[in-house]
Every structure is written in structure tokens, then in C-alpha cells.
Write an enzyme that holds these catalytic residues in place. Structure first.
Site, PDB file in Angstrom:
ATOM      1  N   ILE A  14       0.847  -1.200   0.000  1.00 46.63           N
ATOM      2  CA  ILE A  14       0.000   0.000   0.000  1.00 46.63           C
ATOM      3  C   ILE A  14       0.883   1.251   0.000  1.00 46.63           C
ATOM      4  O   ILE A  14       0.586   2.237  -0.674  1.00 46.63           O
ATOM      5  CB  ILE A  14      -0.939  -0.013   1.231  1.00 46.63           C
ATOM      6  CG1 ILE A  14      -1.987  -1.132   1.101  1.00 46.63           C
ATOM      7  CG2 ILE A  14      -1.626   1.334   1.402  1.00 46.63           C
ATOM      8  CD1 ILE A  14      -2.862  -1.318   2.339  1.00 46.63           C
ATOM      9  N   TYR A 147      -1.915  -7.177  16.483  1.00 47.54           N
ATOM     10  CA  TYR A 147      -2.121  -6.252  15.355  1.00 47.54           C
ATOM     11  C   TYR A 147      -3.375  -5.402  15.562  1.00 47.54           C
ATOM     12  O   TYR A 147      -3.362  -4.180  15.365  1.00 47.54           O
ATOM     13  CB  TYR A 147      -2.236  -7.090  14.084  1.00 47.54           C
ATOM     14  CG  TYR A 147      -2.346  -6.334  12.788  1.00 47.54           C
ATOM     15  CD1 TYR A 147      -1.202  -5.940  12.082  1.00 47.54           C
ATOM     16  CD2 TYR A 147      -3.585  -6.045  12.224  1.00 47.54           C
ATOM     17  CE1 TYR A 147      -1.305  -5.272  10.866  1.00 47.54           C
ATOM     18  CE2 TYR A 147      -3.695  -5.375  11.012  1.00 47.54           C
ATOM     19  CZ  TYR A 147      -2.555  -4.998  10.333  1.00 47.54           C
ATOM     20  OH  TYR A 147      -2.662  -4.338   9.131  1.00 47.54           O
TER      21      TYR A 147
HETATM   22  N1  CAA Z   1     -12.707 -17.983  13.583  1.00 49.31           N
HETATM   23  C1  CAA Z   1     -12.876 -19.076  14.355  1.00 49.31           C
HETATM   24  N2  CAA Z   1     -12.023 -20.115  14.390  1.00 49.31           N
HETATM   25  C2  CAA Z   1     -10.925 -20.036  13.631  1.00 49.31           C
HETATM   26  C3  CAA Z   1     -10.688 -18.929  12.798  1.00 49.31           C
HETATM   27  C4  CAA Z   1     -11.639 -17.892  12.798  1.00 49.31           C
HETATM   28  N3  CAA Z   1     -11.476 -16.790  12.034  1.00 49.31           N
HETATM   29  N4  CAA Z   1      -9.515 -19.123  12.166  1.00 49.31           N
HETATM   30  C5  CAA Z   1      -9.036 -20.316  12.582  1.00 49.31           C
HETATM   31  N5  CAA Z   1      -9.916 -20.874  13.439  1.00 49.31           N
HETATM   32  C6  CAA Z   1      -9.787 -22.154  14.127  1.00 49.31           C
HETATM   33  C7  CAA Z   1      -9.185 -23.199  13.247  1.00 49.31           C
HETATM   34  O1  CAA Z   1     -10.204 -23.807  12.461  1.00 49.31           O
HETATM   35  C8  CAA Z   1      -8.585 -24.153  14.262  1.00 49.31           C
HETATM   36  O2  CAA Z   1      -9.621 -24.938  14.823  1.00 49.31           O
HETATM   37  P1  CAA Z   1      -9.375 -26.464  15.233  1.00 49.31           P
HETATM   38  O3  CAA Z   1      -8.261 -26.413  16.266  1.00 49.31           O
HETATM   39  O4  CAA Z   1     -10.695 -26.920  15.790  1.00 49.31           O
HETATM   40  O5  CAA Z   1      -8.993 -27.141  13.980  1.00 49.31           O
HETATM   41  C9  CAA Z   1      -8.118 -23.173  15.359  1.00 49.31           C
HETATM   42  O6  CAA Z   1      -8.912 -21.995  15.210  1.00 49.31           O
HETATM   43  C10 CAA Z   1      -6.681 -22.651  15.244  1.00 49.31           C
HETATM   44  O7  CAA Z   1      -5.922 -23.450  14.474  1.00 49.31           O
HETATM   45  P2  CAA Z   1      -4.383 -23.554  14.707  1.00 49.31           P
HETATM   46  O8  CAA Z   1      -4.058 -23.760  16.146  1.00 49.31           O
HETATM   47  O9  CAA Z   1      -3.854 -24.533  13.731  1.00 49.31           O
HETATM   48  O10 CAA Z   1      -3.914 -22.074  14.373  1.00 49.31           O
HETATM   49  P3  CAA Z   1      -2.551 -21.650  13.776  1.00 49.31           P
HETATM   50  O11 CAA Z   1      -1.498 -21.676  14.828  1.00 49.31           O
HETATM   51  O12 CAA Z   1      -2.294 -22.342  12.513  1.00 49.31           O
HETATM   52  O13 CAA Z   1      -2.824 -20.097  13.486  1.00 49.31           O
HETATM   53  C11 CAA Z   1      -3.734 -18.293  12.222  1.00 49.31           C
HETATM   54  C12 CAA Z   1      -3.883 -19.733  12.691  1.00 49.31           C
HETATM   55  C13 CAA Z   1      -2.271 -17.860  12.077  1.00 49.31           C
HETATM   56  C14 CAA Z   1      -4.400 -17.311  13.153  1.00 49.31           C
HETATM   57  C15 CAA Z   1      -4.382 -18.303  10.857  1.00 49.31           C
HETATM   58  O14 CAA Z   1      -5.728 -18.654  11.045  1.00 49.31           O
HETATM   59  C16 CAA Z   1      -4.343 -16.996  10.137  1.00 49.31           C
HETATM   60  O15 CAA Z   1      -3.346 -16.616   9.543  1.00 49.31           O
HETATM   61  N6  CAA Z   1      -5.465 -16.280  10.107  1.00 49.31           N
HETATM   62  C17 CAA Z   1      -5.578 -15.032   9.400  1.00 49.31           C
HETATM   63  C18 CAA Z   1      -5.417 -13.894  10.288  1.00 49.31           C
HETATM   64  C19 CAA Z   1      -5.606 -12.665   9.454  1.00 49.31           C
HETATM   65  O16 CAA Z   1      -6.686 -12.369   8.967  1.00 49.31           O
HETATM   66  N7  CAA Z   1      -4.547 -11.879   9.263  1.00 49.31           N
HETATM   67  C20 CAA Z   1      -4.628 -10.730   8.470  1.00 49.31           C
HETATM   68  C21 CAA Z   1      -3.308 -10.539   7.788  1.00 49.31           C
HETATM   69  S1  CAA Z   1      -3.418  -9.233   6.571  1.00 49.31           S
HETATM   70  C22 CAA Z   1      -3.534  -7.840   7.489  1.00 49.31           C
HETATM   71  O17 CAA Z   1      -3.393  -7.828   8.665  1.00 49.31           O
HETATM   72  C23 CAA Z   1      -3.832  -6.578   6.741  1.00 49.31           C
HETATM   73  C24 CAA Z   1      -5.034  -5.932   7.249  1.00 49.31           C
HETATM   74  O18 CAA Z   1      -4.940  -4.911   7.906  1.00 49.31           O
HETATM   75  C25 CAA Z   1      -6.359  -6.474   6.919  1.00 49.31           C
END
Ligand code: CAA
Length: 240
Positions: A14, A147
Site C-alpha cells: 500500500i 495487530y
Molecule cells: N474464527 C474461528 N475459528 C478459527 C478462525 C476464525 N477466524 N480461524 C481459525 N480458526 C480455528 C481453526 O479452524 C482451528 O480450529 P481447530 O483447532 O478446531 O482445527 C483453530 O482456530 C486454530 O488453528 P491452529 O491452532 O492450527 O492455528 P494456527 O497456529 O495455525 O494459526 C492463524 C492460525 C495464524 C491465526 C491463521 O488462522 C491466520 O493466519 N489467520 C488469518 C489472520 C488474518 O486475517 N490476518 C490478516 C493478515 S493481513 C492484514 O493484517 C492486513 C489488514 O490490515 C487487513
């Protein structure tokens, strides 16, 4: 000569789109970056925009970097605090280091960027401060306790700066981008990213240029009465 604008994190994502849009609008732009020398050199070669390396998490480095920009380009009139990082993890797995890195860069980094510039803006009775917050500072996000805290904090910063700067001709505003097609969003696991896109009524990620155009408006003379506000640009994913 045009006004001087500093964009932190201004050589990629961005920030790069903001730097280019401001240059096209007649500003003399300084693009700060933290570490990726190769990307910065390619950016300068492509755009002619000068890049300056310092870490926004470090106050002394920020102050010295800003002094170097002002010595070369003149006093900074416009500052876009855009530099930001993610260290995503569910809270139970988040380490103190992941917390600290994100706070230091995204929140303290805004202080470190604006604070050295602020006295000059007050003296010259003009300034434009834009902080790039996030949809996730408004709504929170699974995996982003660190964040989201910083991006919500950014909104408090601009609302306070707006009140302090108004009588000096300074405005301070925030933009809350939704999910934008950048490396940061592409780093989210594909399955998770697909599920996020499914929640965006516009049906796609945003483009960096769509955020840059919001910045261009906020820093213009036309926006002098827009102060302390938050522009959401998220494809109708979330309303405040
Ligand atoms: N809501 C509810 N449950 C969720 C979820 C959500 N949004 N996301 C994951 N889960 C669940 C998973 O299904 C999993 O459930 P189970 O254990 O029953 O299978 C559990 O939560 C977590 O799984 P893990 O322990 O394997 O999690 P992980 O260590 O792999 O970490 C994470 C997961 C890193 C958070 C990954 O989900 C992720 O990257 N999420 C995206 C986060 C995001 O949106 N980041 C934005 C980046 S871009 C940005 O920040 C720019 C901006 O300003 C928008």
C-alpha cells in the site's frame, strides 16, 4: 516546488501506491523502508522516488532519518504513517516477542514518525498526518490480538492529534483498509484467505491504489475540515 511528503513503509505494498500517487499529484516524496534494500532500489529505479532506510520502531533512528530527509528535500508537510507488520497467532500461542514486535512497529512506530515532525508542522501552521490503520483495528481478528490492538490504538492517536493540531492548520486522519491485494494478505494461508474474501460483499480484495486515492484526498487542501476522522475502505466487509 511541491509540498514534501514522507511515507513510511513507502516502497512496497500500500505504501508504494501512496508514494506514487503523491508524486503524481505534485508532492516531493520520501519513501522510508526498513530492510528490503533490493525492493527499495527497484522502486526508486521504477519511480524516481528517493528511499530512506530506517526502522520506525527506533525513535533515534526515526529522528535521524527524518532530519536527513528534511536536509535533502526541505521541511516535511505531509506524513503518512503506513509502515506495519503482522505476527499472527492465536492468543494462546502468541509469544511476548510477537506482541512486542508488532506494538513497537505499528503503534510506537507512529509516535516515532510523527513526533519529530510535529514541531515543524506547528511552527509552519500547516500539516497533514495520515495513519494507515486497518479494518481489524475496528472489528478485531482471530489470530491478531497484537495487530488489532495497534490498529485500534492508531485511531486514538489521530483523534487526539486532530484536537491538538487543529488550531495550527494540521489535520490528522486514519484510513482503515480492508483486505488489500498485497504481500501481507497473500501471506495468509490460502484457505483462510479464501474464507475472508467470501466475507467481502464486493467479492474481491481491494487494490493498493484504492487506498492511495483516499490518502490523496486527505492530504489535499480540499480536506482541511476533515480532521480526526476514519475512512473505511473495505468493500462493505464491516461498518462502524
Ligand atoms: N474464527 C474461528 N475459528 C478459527 C478462525 C476464525 N477466524 N480461524 C481459525 N480458526 C480455528 C481453526 O479452524 C482451528 O480450529 P481447530 O483447532 O478446531 O482445527 C483453530 O482456530 C486454530 O488453528 P491452529 O491452532 O492450527 O492455528 P494456527 O497456529 O495455525 O494459526 C492463524 C492460525 C495464524 C491465526 C491463521 O488462522 C491466520 O493466519 N489467520 C488469518 C489472520 C488474518 O486475517 N490476518 C490478516 C493478515 S493481513 C492484514 O493484517 C492486513 C489488514 O490490515 C487487513
Amino acid at each position: 516546488m511541491g509540498r514534501v511528503a514522507l511515507v513510511t513503509g513507502g516502497s512496497r505494498g500500500i505504501g508504494a501506491a501512496i508514494s506514487k500517487a503523491l508524486k503524481d499529484a505534485g508532492y516531493t516524496v520520501a519513501a522510508n523502508y526498513a530492510g528490503n534494500d533490493e525492493a527499495a532500489a527497484a522502486f526508486t529505479a521504477e519511480t524516481g522516488i528517493k528511499t530512506y532506510k530506517w526502522n520506525v520502531a527506533d525513535y533515534d533512528a526515526s529522528k535521524a532519518g527524518i532530519e536527513a530527509v528534511e536536509a535533502e528535500l526541505g521541511p516535511i508537510d505531509v506524513v503518512v504513517a503506513n509502515a506495519g507488520i503482522t505476527r499472527d497467532a492465536p492468543f494462546h500461542k502468541m509469544t511476548p516477542d510477537q506482541w512486542k514486535q508488532v506494538i513497537d512497529t505499528n503503534l510506537t512506530g507512529v509516535f516515532n514518525t510523527v513526533h519529530p515532525i510535529w514541531p515543524g508542522l506547528r511552527e509552519r501552521k500547516f500539516g497533514r498526518v495520515v495513519v494507515i490503520s486497518s479494518i481489524n483495528g475496528q472489528k478485531g481478528q482471530f489470530g491478531q490480538v497484537n495487530y488489532a490492538a495497534t490498529k485500534a490504538g492508531d485511531l486514538g492517536i489521530v483523534k487526539s492529534l486532530a484536537q491538538e493540531g487543529a488550531r495550527f492548520g494540521i489535520t490528522a486522519n486514519a484510513i482503515c483498509p480492508g483486505y488489500i491485494a498485497t504481500e501481507m494478505v497473500m501471506a495468509v494461508p490460502e484457505k483462510v484467505r479464501e474464507s475472508i474474501i467470501a466475507q467481502i460483499p464486493t467479492g474481491r480484495l481491494g487494490e493498493p491504489e484504492e487506498i492511495a486515492r483516499c490518502v490523496k484526498f486527505l492530504v489535499s487542501d480540499d480536506a482541511g475540515f476533515v480532521n480526526g476522522s476514519t475512512i473505511s475502505a473495505n468493500g462493505a466487509q464491516f461498518f462502524v
